[in-house]
Enzyme design. Sequence first.
Site, PDB file in Angstrom:
ATOM      1  N   CYS A 185      -1.315  -6.859   6.528  1.00 36.19           N
ATOM      2  CA  CYS A 185      -2.179  -5.828   5.940  1.00 36.19           C
ATOM      3  C   CYS A 185      -3.488  -6.480   5.503  1.00 36.19           C
ATOM      4  CB  CYS A 185      -1.474  -5.210   4.739  1.00 36.19           C
ATOM      5  SG  CYS A 185      -2.555  -4.210   3.706  1.00 36.19           S
ATOM      6  N   LYS A 235     -10.879  -9.656  -5.106  1.00 33.97           N
ATOM      7  CA  LYS A 235     -10.318  -8.538  -5.861  1.00 33.97           C
ATOM      8  C   LYS A 235      -9.225  -9.088  -6.756  1.00 33.97           C
ATOM      9  CE  LYS A 235      -7.762  -4.247  -5.642  1.00 33.97           C
ATOM     10  NZ  LYS A 235      -6.540  -3.684  -5.130  1.00 33.97           N
ATOM     11  N   CYS A 266       0.834  -1.214   0.000  1.00 29.68           N
ATOM     12  CA  CYS A 266       0.000   0.000   0.000  1.00 29.68           C
ATOM     13  C   CYS A 266       0.861   1.255   0.000  1.00 29.68           C
ATOM     14  CB  CYS A 266      -0.872   0.083   1.246  1.00 29.68           C
ATOM     15  SG  CYS A 266      -2.095  -1.203   1.427  1.00 29.68           S
TER      16      CYS A 266
HETATM   17  N1  MSP Z   1       0.127   4.479  -7.457  1.00 23.52           N
HETATM   18  C1  MSP Z   1      -1.088   4.418  -6.723  1.00 23.52           C
HETATM   19  C2  MSP Z   1      -2.018   5.545  -7.127  1.00 23.52           C
HETATM   20  C3  MSP Z   1      -1.454   6.918  -6.987  1.00 23.52           C
HETATM   21  S1  MSP Z   1      -2.582   8.124  -7.528  1.00 23.52           S
HETATM   22  C4  MSP Z   1      -1.927   9.572  -7.061  1.00 23.52           C
HETATM   23  C5  MSP Z   1      -1.777   3.088  -6.988  1.00 23.52           C
HETATM   24  N2  MSP Z   1      -1.400   2.436  -8.079  1.00 23.52           N
HETATM   25  S2  MSP Z   1      -1.936   0.992  -8.520  1.00 23.52           S
HETATM   26  O1  MSP Z   1      -1.257   0.714  -9.744  1.00 23.52           O
HETATM   27  O2  MSP Z   1      -1.777   0.057  -7.464  1.00 23.52           O
HETATM   28  O3  MSP Z   1      -3.477   1.090  -8.729  1.00 23.52           O
HETATM   29  C6  MSP Z   1      -4.013   1.983  -9.655  1.00 23.52           C
HETATM   30  C7  MSP Z   1      -5.506   1.855  -9.771  1.00 23.52           C
HETATM   31  O4  MSP Z   1      -5.880   0.545 -10.211  1.00 23.52           O
HETATM   32  C8  MSP Z   1      -6.249   2.093  -8.459  1.00 23.52           C
HETATM   33  O5  MSP Z   1      -7.330   2.984  -8.685  1.00 23.52           O
HETATM   34  C9  MSP Z   1      -6.779   0.748  -8.105  1.00 23.52           C
HETATM   35  O6  MSP Z   1      -7.991   0.835  -7.416  1.00 23.52           O
HETATM   36  C10 MSP Z   1      -7.002   0.141  -9.481  1.00 23.52           C
HETATM   37  N3  MSP Z   1      -7.128  -1.294  -9.391  1.00 23.52           N
HETATM   38  C11 MSP Z   1      -6.167  -2.200  -9.030  1.00 23.52           C
HETATM   39  N4  MSP Z   1      -6.762  -3.434  -8.958  1.00 23.52           N
HETATM   40  C12 MSP Z   1      -8.083  -3.328  -9.247  1.00 23.52           C
HETATM   41  C13 MSP Z   1      -9.140  -4.213  -9.396  1.00 23.52           C
HETATM   42  N5  MSP Z   1      -9.021  -5.494  -9.194  1.00 23.52           N
HETATM   43  N6  MSP Z   1     -10.328  -3.710  -9.795  1.00 23.52           N
HETATM   44  C14 MSP Z   1     -10.498  -2.394 -10.099  1.00 23.52           C
HETATM   45  N7  MSP Z   1      -9.527  -1.525  -9.971  1.00 23.52           N
HETATM   46  C15 MSP Z   1      -8.341  -1.952  -9.438  1.00 23.52           C
HETATM   47  O7  MSP Z   1      -2.640   2.699  -6.213  1.00 23.52           O
END
Ligand code: MSP
Length: 525
Positions: free
Chosen positions: A155, A305, A133
């Site tokens: 976590c 998820k 996270c």
């Molecule tokens: N780097 C941070 C965001 C910083 S914004 C200033 C981050 N990155 S991430 O790559 O982990 O996730 C990016 C996005 O993908 C998030 O909005 C997250 O909710 C989305 N998703 C990741 N797995 C997901 C699912 N299984 N379903 C829908 N969205 C998901 O968090």
Amino acid sequence: MPDASSFYITTPIFYVNDVPHIGHAYTEVAADVLARWHRQAGDDTWLLTGTDEHGQKILRTATANGTTPKEWADKLVAESWQPLLKTVDIANDDFIRTTDERHEKNVQLFVQRLHDAGHIYAGEYEALYCVGCEEFKPQSEIIDGTGEYEGQKVCAIHSKPLELLQEKNYFFRMSEFADRLLALYESRPDFVQPESARNEVIAFVRQGLSDLSISRSSFDWGIKVPWDDSHVVYVWFDALLNYITAVGYGQDDAAFDRRWPGTHIVGKDILRFHAVIWPAMLMAAGLEVPAKVFAHGWLLVGGEKMSKSKLTGIAPSQITETFGSDAFRYYFMRAINFGQDGSFSWEDLAARYQAELANGFGNLASRVVAMVNRYFDGVVPGAGAYTSADEAVQRVVAEATDAADASIASFAIHDAMSAIWRIVDELNGYITIQEPWVLAKDEASRERLGTVLYTAAEGLRALAVLLSPVIPVATTKLWAALGASALGPLEAQPLRDAGRWGQLPPGASVSPLEALFPRIEASSE
Ligand code: MSP
């Protein structure tokens, strides 16, 4: 207040520790559909996406792969994250990387300003950190580990052990902003959406806020704290600022005034960063808070998820290679209520592809175009006197346009899709009842045949315009086949005017249309 027609929309910036999966692509597509809709409606639109490249998670991944974090990020951006935009057909206006100079420089400027204004102090810290996270976890998200992690604290999101960190950090006096944040949620009920997300945020802030650790000194992959270069800025503090550094904060006031405040589309797992920390940071800096924070749900695979780390990850190209980018975009926007969790399954995708895209819409388009070719030598006929059946089609087209636009304005993309699909169903029913192939057998019904085919073709014209933000490839083909190019390019058609009847000019030349959504052989998954 911002200019009413300015629409600046952002996706989260993605961690480059791994390759994209369909959850990431889902966020991208939703933001892109909203952006395309507003752009085509004439709003001053700007879609920003990008990558989040600093922090311990990326550093560890790069080290584990025997490379430097910058080289690792460059490779992932070039080979995976930029190509994702092509795979699912994103029309972004900008792509920011947190390693861009425009970003690093202005993060320092922002942090320095907060420091100068007394919002930052040095302190000692000891707490449990989740590298997945990139966050010191609140008590509510710390659980006891099971199985291989028995006896450890893990976590609640990643199910991985937390690390006890003890360091000297710089802190942001976030606790001082709790009352102002609560007043914000109160006075602007649509600031955080949907309602469930708003309630969660309010409940969280009501418990009181702690100050936020905003620097790290045990590693150096990040933006240096300007007054103390033994520290780097905490990766989330750095990342959130991308939304303003990308539109000119610190270097181009005119661009910044034109775009900011923006609308943030985020997954619900990162809601608190966007709806609590981020507005508090902006308040401290004397800047406007965002226009809106909209949290969408998770894509679930097998009830969980979807995530790479839990091995349920599906690459977007696995879907697009078989079904195409339009089908990817359509499916996720149609099948999942935007704002709620939704389950993905190959069966559901294949069934909707066949029933809705191939049989419902694609077939309708092919049949109408083929009949204009066959019965009118490829020239769109003029309409004679309209009957009540024709007028019913016109009414549905007008109502659906207004309903879809209202749904998009409230971020209910799935409702917009259902509204537009009323036109598909109406036209299919209309053709079945009017039976143009029967009319074509009798020269005396020639005028009626013209009216029926004009009605169907004009309905398709409206559909092409309304669906172009969602399925841009198929609608562009349909636009050309209908001879509608006389009206200008599809993406230049004013969206909110799509329901005005009679725009397709009689006399336009129709050309053959290949199947928009060809049959998929069963072997494909
Ligand atoms: N780097 C941070 C965001 C910083 S914004 C200033 C981050 N990155 S991430 O790559 O982990 O996730 C990016 C996005 O993908 C998030 O909005 C997250 O909710 C989305 N998703 C990741 N797995 C997901 C699912 N299984 N379903 C829908 N969205 C998901 O968090």
